[in-house]
Design a protein around this motif. Sequence first.
Motif, short mmCIF file in Angstrom:
data_model
loop_
_atom_site.label_atom_id
_atom_site.label_comp_id
_atom_site.label_asym_id
_atom_site.label_seq_id
_atom_site.Cartn_x
_atom_site.Cartn_y
_atom_site.Cartn_z
N UNK A 188 0.83 -1.21 0.00
CA UNK A 188 0.00 0.00 0.00
C UNK A 188 0.86 1.26 0.00
N UNK A 189 1.92 1.26 0.80
CA UNK A 189 2.83 2.41 0.81
C UNK A 189 3.45 2.61 -0.58
N UNK A 190 3.81 1.50 -1.23
CA UNK A 190 4.37 1.60 -2.58
C UNK A 190 3.35 2.14 -3.57
N UNK A 191 2.08 1.77 -3.40
CA UNK A 191 1.03 2.25 -4.29
C UNK A 191 0.90 3.77 -4.20
N UNK A 192 0.86 4.28 -2.96
CA UNK A 192 0.80 5.73 -2.79
C UNK A 192 2.04 6.42 -3.31
N UNK A 193 3.20 5.82 -3.06
CA UNK A 193 4.46 6.42 -3.49
C UNK A 193 4.56 6.51 -5.00
N UNK A 194 4.11 5.47 -5.70
CA UNK A 194 4.21 5.50 -7.17
C UNK A 194 3.18 6.43 -7.80
N UNK A 195 2.04 6.64 -7.15
CA UNK A 195 1.13 7.68 -7.65
C UNK A 195 1.79 9.04 -7.50
N UNK A 365 9.51 9.78 -18.08
CA UNK A 365 8.44 9.26 -18.94
C UNK A 365 8.01 7.86 -18.51
N UNK A 366 8.99 7.06 -18.07
CA UNK A 366 8.67 5.71 -17.59
C UNK A 366 7.85 5.75 -16.31
N UNK A 367 8.11 6.75 -15.48
CA UNK A 367 7.45 6.80 -14.18
C UNK A 367 5.98 7.14 -14.26
N UNK A 368 5.54 7.72 -15.35
CA UNK A 368 4.11 8.04 -15.48
C UNK A 368 3.26 6.77 -15.58
N UNK A 369 3.53 5.87 -16.54
CA UNK A 369 2.77 4.61 -16.54
C UNK A 369 3.12 3.70 -15.37
N UNK A 370 4.29 3.91 -14.75
CA UNK A 370 4.67 3.08 -13.60
C UNK A 370 3.74 3.27 -12.41
N UNK A 371 2.87 4.29 -12.47
CA UNK A 371 1.83 4.46 -11.44
C UNK A 371 1.05 3.16 -11.25
N UNK A 372 0.87 2.42 -12.34
CA UNK A 372 0.01 1.24 -12.31
C UNK A 372 0.74 -0.03 -11.83
#
Length: 467
Positions: A188-195, A365-372
């Motif tokens: 969950x922490x990783x999910x928030x961090x990647x958003x 640019x990679x980090x934008x889709x990496x949200x998912x």
Amino acid sequence: MDAVMLSRIQFASTTLFHFIFVPLSIGLVFLIAIMETLYVFKGNEMYKKMAKFWGQLFLINFAVGVVTGILQEFQFGMNWSNYSRFVGDVFGAPLAVEALLAFFMESTFIGLWIFGWDRLSKKVHLLCIWLVSLGTIISAFWILAANSFMQHPVGFEINNGRAEMNDFFALITNPQVLVEFPHTVFGSFATGAFLLTGVSAFKLLKKQEVEFFKKSFLIGMIVAVVSGMGIAFTGHYQAQYLVKTQPMKMAASEGLWNDSADPAPWTLAALIDTENKENSAEIKVPYLLSYLSYSKFSGVVEGMNTLQSRYEEKYGEGNYIPPVKTTFWSFRIMIISGGLMIVLALFGAIQALRGRLETSKKYLKLMVPAIFLPLIGSATGWIMTEIGRQPWVVFGYMTTADAVSPNVSAGQVLFSLITFSAIYLLLAIVMAYLFIRVIKKGPVEETQDTHHTADPFDGKGGHAYAK
């Protein structure tokens, strides 16, 4: 399709959709609490503005998550009445505590946090957001305690054909929940961090509010690195526990039909033939499965054929092998997602600390889709956990086929499935619209007048924000 399969599809679809919001809420509010802590103790107004901006996304996510979560518990009575009748005395307890304690705690302190800016003292206001964060984590614990009972039933006895709780402490100290809980929290922490980092990367590419989003990115990256490592270590412990309590799930996740060699190799990929119960082609990594299972480079892992014979002796005739391909590949997608998260987080943290983040265009640019990535990892992890338990709904005591409501027809389930899917699609569109709107607007400055507004997130002056 029959009512059992349709009920399973409905529960899976609604749960997967709801599970987007749960880890995102836990992760986002934790990051917001960190930002406000930095504001209170450093006195830098930038961190206050960060807490307010990311707080808008958290509140949108939390509101939609509440709506989608209500349906989850209704389904136990609608489609799974036999299950509810059998385990209601046990399963209902942690769900009730979650609603009456954790959810009310979250809701109360969210309200105080929203309307308490400049009304409460800084430290009291900070305490409110940390209590919201604690509430989301506690909520996850109680939900996982209920789910862990399905995976590894403890703390109960069978009376008159029903499971009745006789040891509440055993239920909440179930070894299953003790390995699931930290894994879920780190995820969950990783999910928030990647958003956080994905949105920040998008803004940095656009060269908008650069200093604001550089700071947001760095906070997100630090949390992402720590969370990624936490996911890896807790996942390892969870796999070892799986070998002891649900060896069939472990064997299916490895596509292992017969007992492994000693030491056991880990199967990276395989062409699985479920009809003939064999793999026509495999790519293996020597020794690795033994290490994953026992933390040493030796040891045999039992195969599905061996376990099928043992389960038939114990539970009677039947097919105790879960859907192997789904279990196998969902496990690998989860691992790939987790590995990519760790690599991206480490690289991003290094770039940010070296001051090279803005020039790393390809990485941003990679980090934008990496949200998912965390969402994909969470979803496939859940699929592996639940599908790999089949045919059991409560392991060793009740099969999924026996758990469905006897008086609900396939047509009724299909109608509700279509209806709920349409509603969820509408909610997804609304949420996406609101997220995009907030992100496009970006952080806004506070006015000097701090005395007259009802909504701290309305963006219309007062003590909130103005362009």
